[in-house]
Structure formats: structure tokens, C-alpha cells
Design a protein around this motif. Structure first.
Motif, PDB file in Angstrom:
ATOM      1  N   ARG A  17       1.228   3.444  -9.051  1.00 19.95           N
ATOM      2  CA  ARG A  17       0.137   2.893  -9.855  1.00 19.95           C
ATOM      3  C   ARG A  17      -0.340   1.563  -9.278  1.00 19.95           C
ATOM      4  O   ARG A  17      -1.543   1.285  -9.271  1.00 19.95           O
ATOM      5  CB  ARG A  17       0.587   2.712 -11.305  1.00 19.95           C
ATOM      6  N   LEU A  19      -0.189   0.644  -6.159  1.00 20.66           N
ATOM      7  CA  LEU A  19      -0.956   0.929  -4.944  1.00 20.66           C
ATOM      8  C   LEU A  19      -2.363   1.410  -5.269  1.00 20.66           C
ATOM      9  O   LEU A  19      -3.343   1.028  -4.608  1.00 20.66           O
ATOM     10  CB  LEU A  19      -0.229   1.978  -4.103  1.00 20.66           C
ATOM     11  N   TRP A  20      -2.482   2.229  -6.284  1.00 18.76           N
ATOM     12  CA  TRP A  20      -3.769   2.813  -6.648  1.00 18.76           C
ATOM     13  C   TRP A  20      -4.656   1.842  -7.417  1.00 18.76           C
ATOM     14  O   TRP A  20      -5.883   1.967  -7.380  1.00 18.76           O
ATOM     15  CB  TRP A  20      -3.537   4.080  -7.450  1.00 18.76           C
ATOM     16  N   SER A  21      -4.053   0.880  -8.111  1.00 20.51           N
ATOM     17  CA  SER A  21      -4.831  -0.035  -8.963  1.00 20.51           C
ATOM     18  C   SER A  21      -5.670  -1.007  -8.146  1.00 20.51           C
ATOM     19  O   SER A  21      -6.690  -1.511  -8.639  1.00 20.51           O
ATOM     20  CB  SER A  21      -3.894  -0.817  -9.891  1.00 20.51           C
ATOM     21  N   THR A  22      -5.271  -1.293  -6.931  1.00 17.70           N
ATOM     22  CA  THR A  22      -6.044  -2.209  -6.066  1.00 17.70           C
ATOM     23  C   THR A  22      -6.319  -1.502  -4.738  1.00 17.70           C
ATOM     24  O   THR A  22      -5.681  -1.787  -3.723  1.00 17.70           O
ATOM     25  CB  THR A  22      -5.265  -3.509  -5.819  1.00 17.70           C
ATOM     26  N   PRO A  23      -7.254  -0.563  -4.735  1.00 12.46           N
ATOM     27  CA  PRO A  23      -7.478   0.255  -3.527  1.00 12.46           C
ATOM     28  C   PRO A  23      -7.909  -0.547  -2.308  1.00 12.46           C
ATOM     29  O   PRO A  23      -7.499  -0.242  -1.189  1.00 12.46           O
ATOM     30  CB  PRO A  23      -8.567   1.240  -3.974  1.00 12.46           C
ATOM     31  N   LEU A  24      -8.743  -1.577  -2.516  1.00 11.86           N
ATOM     32  CA  LEU A  24      -9.211  -2.352  -1.366  1.00 11.86           C
ATOM     33  C   LEU A  24      -8.061  -3.129  -0.728  1.00 11.86           C
ATOM     34  O   LEU A  24      -7.897  -3.115   0.504  1.00 11.86           O
ATOM     35  CB  LEU A  24     -10.325  -3.307  -1.791  1.00 11.86           C
ATOM     36  N   ASN A  25      -7.275  -3.810  -1.551  1.00 14.08           N
ATOM     37  CA  ASN A  25      -6.124  -4.544  -1.012  1.00 14.08           C
ATOM     38  C   ASN A  25      -5.119  -3.598  -0.348  1.00 14.08           C
ATOM     39  O   ASN A  25      -4.541  -3.915   0.694  1.00 14.08           O
ATOM     40  CB  ASN A  25      -5.433  -5.330  -2.127  1.00 14.08           C
ATOM     41  N   THR A  26      -4.927  -2.435  -0.980  1.00 12.30           N
ATOM     42  CA  THR A  26      -4.012  -1.454  -0.395  1.00 12.30           C
ATOM     43  C   THR A  26      -4.514  -0.968   0.947  1.00 12.30           C
ATOM     44  O   THR A  26      -3.748  -0.857   1.918  1.00 12.30           O
ATOM     45  CB  THR A  26      -3.840  -0.267  -1.350  1.00 12.30           C
ATOM     46  N   LEU A  27      -5.822  -0.692   1.036  1.00 11.81           N
ATOM     47  CA  LEU A  27      -6.401  -0.219   2.295  1.00 11.81           C
ATOM     48  C   LEU A  27      -6.263  -1.267   3.397  1.00 11.81           C
ATOM     49  O   LEU A  27      -5.901  -0.946   4.533  1.00 11.81           O
ATOM     50  CB  LEU A  27      -7.869   0.136   2.085  1.00 11.81           C
ATOM     51  N   GLN A 228       4.369   1.485   0.887  1.00 14.38           N
ATOM     52  CA  GLN A 228       3.314   0.860   1.679  1.00 14.38           C
ATOM     53  C   GLN A 228       3.644   0.931   3.167  1.00 14.38           C
ATOM     54  O   GLN A 228       2.782   1.235   3.999  1.00 14.38           O
ATOM     55  CB  GLN A 228       3.153  -0.601   1.244  1.00 14.38           C
TER      56      GLN A 228
END
Length: 299
Positions: A17, A19-27, A228
Motif C-alpha cells: 500500500r 508503494l502504491w500510495s505514492t506512485p511518483l516517488n516509487t517510480l 523496493q
């Protein structure tokens, strides 16, 4: 056991969750990790392909055995018998008549060969040992030199030694590069987890007040770092495969200009798994260090 599995499942779900909640930061984090792992991963694949190229290069791993001019058929048969008994090596016999015919077909050599009163070329054997380490090749060359009616044994050991030294230097540089980028990956994960701990400081305080253990609090962060890192490693593997596909055409054309057939070999599932696992371990290590230091202020 069911409670333990439930706790780990909840921690994994929480990490997904986040990872998915902040897609831009994760990418962006995955791109940084992927690029950091791509360089050593691509270097390993490149060295592996160079090793194959060196093994398959014509003449690189061959030992040429030249018989004396006066060697008889019995002497040639004795050398053939010795070569058959030699383990893990292939060889072929080149009679003096065949060698003379090849020389006649060479440009500008036909008239010279025709003027010779007799065939000056000796019988020869071309030996291809399975073990192409420079030390082993030199030992084999010395052994063959002592065989009866052997005039000369030719081995381009200097070229083999230079190539082997280049590969060893490349491996050392690759390990140094992997260490530097591995440390960078740990630092990226460390900073990401530290920011998450700071953002959830209030939740952590409440969880400790109601009796949550350190393992329960740390577990979601560990899963986050490992996930990650694993995704970054998988992205690195995809980038390496993509780069190899882009280079496959030009490399094949270049090899064709030299009369060779060579194609870049992409990493297999084992190499992809190792790269993904390395990313997961480094991500977990960064999370471990970050959580251990960040949670000290709650003590």
C-alpha cells in the motif's frame, strides 16, 4: 503459526500500500535503484560475453604441433596415439601435402611454390584443449615439445595471458563498481525509510503505547525496503536485456566484417534472479539500518 503468518501478511500488504500510495516517488526510487544495479549488471554480462568471444575466437586456444621434416608415417601415428590418450582435447591432422595446397591458393604464392624443388612444409597437428587457462596451456605446450620427432610447438600464450589479465582487471573493476552502487542503493533506501518513519511518528508512538513490539513496528518497513529493492533489481534486468537487444544488430554486423559469427548472450533466469535478489537484500539492509537508527528517538 497462523498468527505469525497473519502478521507477515499484514506487513507485506502494508508495504504494498505504501508503494502504491505514492506512485511518483516509487517510480523515481525504482529508477534510481534500477540504474544503480544496471551498470554492474551490464558489466557482468559484457565480461561474460567477452569470455565467450575469447574462447570461440579462431586460433586463440589452439596449439600448433609441427613435426620434423624427416618424420615418417610411424612417427605421425605415434603422435596421433598420444593425442587420442590426452583427456579433454580435440585435434586434427594437417598433412604436408594439404598445407602445400593451401599455400598455393594464397595470393602471390603460386609461382613461389611451383619453383620449389620439393615440399618444405612438415606434417602438423592442430590441438584445441578444453582447458584454456594460460598456465594449463603452457604446461601442455612444454609436454608436447618433449614428444619424439616434434620440431616446434606454437602457442600464442602472450595473447591468451593478456586477454586473461584483461578479464581479471574487468572483474575487479566490476566488483568495485558494484560495491559503490550497492552502497548508493542502501543510502537511497535508508533515506526513504527514514522519511516514512518520521511521517508515521505519531502512529508508532500510539502503537508502542498499546504494547506493540519492535518486531511488529519494524516488519512493514523491512518488507517495503525489500520490495523496493527487488523491483529495482527486476527493472535493472529489463534495462540490461533492452540494451543488449539494441546492441545485438551493430555487434553482429561488426563481427561479420571480421568474418566471424558472434551474438550477444542475454542473461538467463538465474542471472535475473540473482540481480533481483541482490536488490531485495540491499533494500532490506537499508531498511534495517534506517529503522534501527530512526526508532532510537522513541526509546
Amino acid at each position: 503459526m497462523n498468527a505469525w503468518l497473519s502478521q507477515h501478511q499484514a506487513a507485506l500488504s502494508s508495504a504494498l500500500r505504501r508503494l502504491w500510495s505514492t506512485p511518483l516517488n516509487t517510480l523515481l526510487s525504482l529508477l534510481v535503484i534500477g540504474i544503480a544495479l544496471t551498470l554492474p549488471g551490464f558489466g557482468y554480462v559484457l565480461l561474460d560475453n567477452l569470455r565467450d568471444l575469447g574462447r570461440n575466437a579462431s586460433g586463440v586456444q589452439q596449439i600448433s604441433l609441427f613435426m620434423q621434416i624427416d618424420a615418417s608415417k610411424k612417427d605421425v601415428d605415434e603422435i596421433s596415439t598420444r593425442l587420442r590418450q590426452a583427456p579433454n582435447s580435440t585435434w586434427r591432422f594437417v598433412p604436408k601435402e594439404e598445407a602445400l595446397k593451401r599455400m598455393q591458393t594464397s595470393e602471390g604464392m603460386a609461382d613461389i611454390v611451383a619453383s620449389l624443388p620439393r615440399n618444405p612444409l612438415p606434417d602438423a597437428f592442430i590441438i584445441e584443449p578444453a582447458n584454456t587457462e594460460p598456465e594449463k596451456l603452457e604446461i601442455l605446450r612444454r609436454e608436447i615439445t618433449g614428444w619424439p620427432k616434434v620440431a616446434h610447438v606454437q602457442l600464442d600464450s602472450a595473447w591468451v595471458k593478456r586477454f586473461d589479465a584483461f578479464l581479471k582487471l574487468g572483474k575487479l573493476a566490476l566488483w568495485m563498481l558494484a560495491g559503490i552502487f550497492g552502497a548508493g542503493l542502501v543510502a537511497v533506501t535508508f533515506n526513504t525509510i527514514r522519511l516514512q518513519v518520521m511521517a508515521q511518528a505519531a502512529e508508532i508512538e500510539v502503537a508502542r503505547m498499546i504494547g506493540a513490539t519492535d518486531a511488529f513496528i519494524r516488519r512493514p518497513f523491512y518488507y517495503f525496503g525489500a520490495l523496493q529493492g527487488a523491483l529495482g533489481g527486476l527493472l535493472a534486468a529489463l534495462l540490461v536485456i533492452g540494451a543488449l537487444r539494441l546492441l545485438a544488430g551493430p555487434v553482429g554486423d561488426l563481427a561479420g566484417l571480421y568474418g566471424a559469427s558472434f551474438s550477444l548472450r542475454a542473461p538467463g533466469f538465474a542471472a535475473i534472479g540473482v540481480l533481483t535478489g541482490a536488490g531485495a537484500f540491499l533494500g532490506w539492509l537499508g531498511a534495517q539500518l534506517s529503522v534501527s537508527l530512526s526508532l532510537r528517538k522513541f526509546d
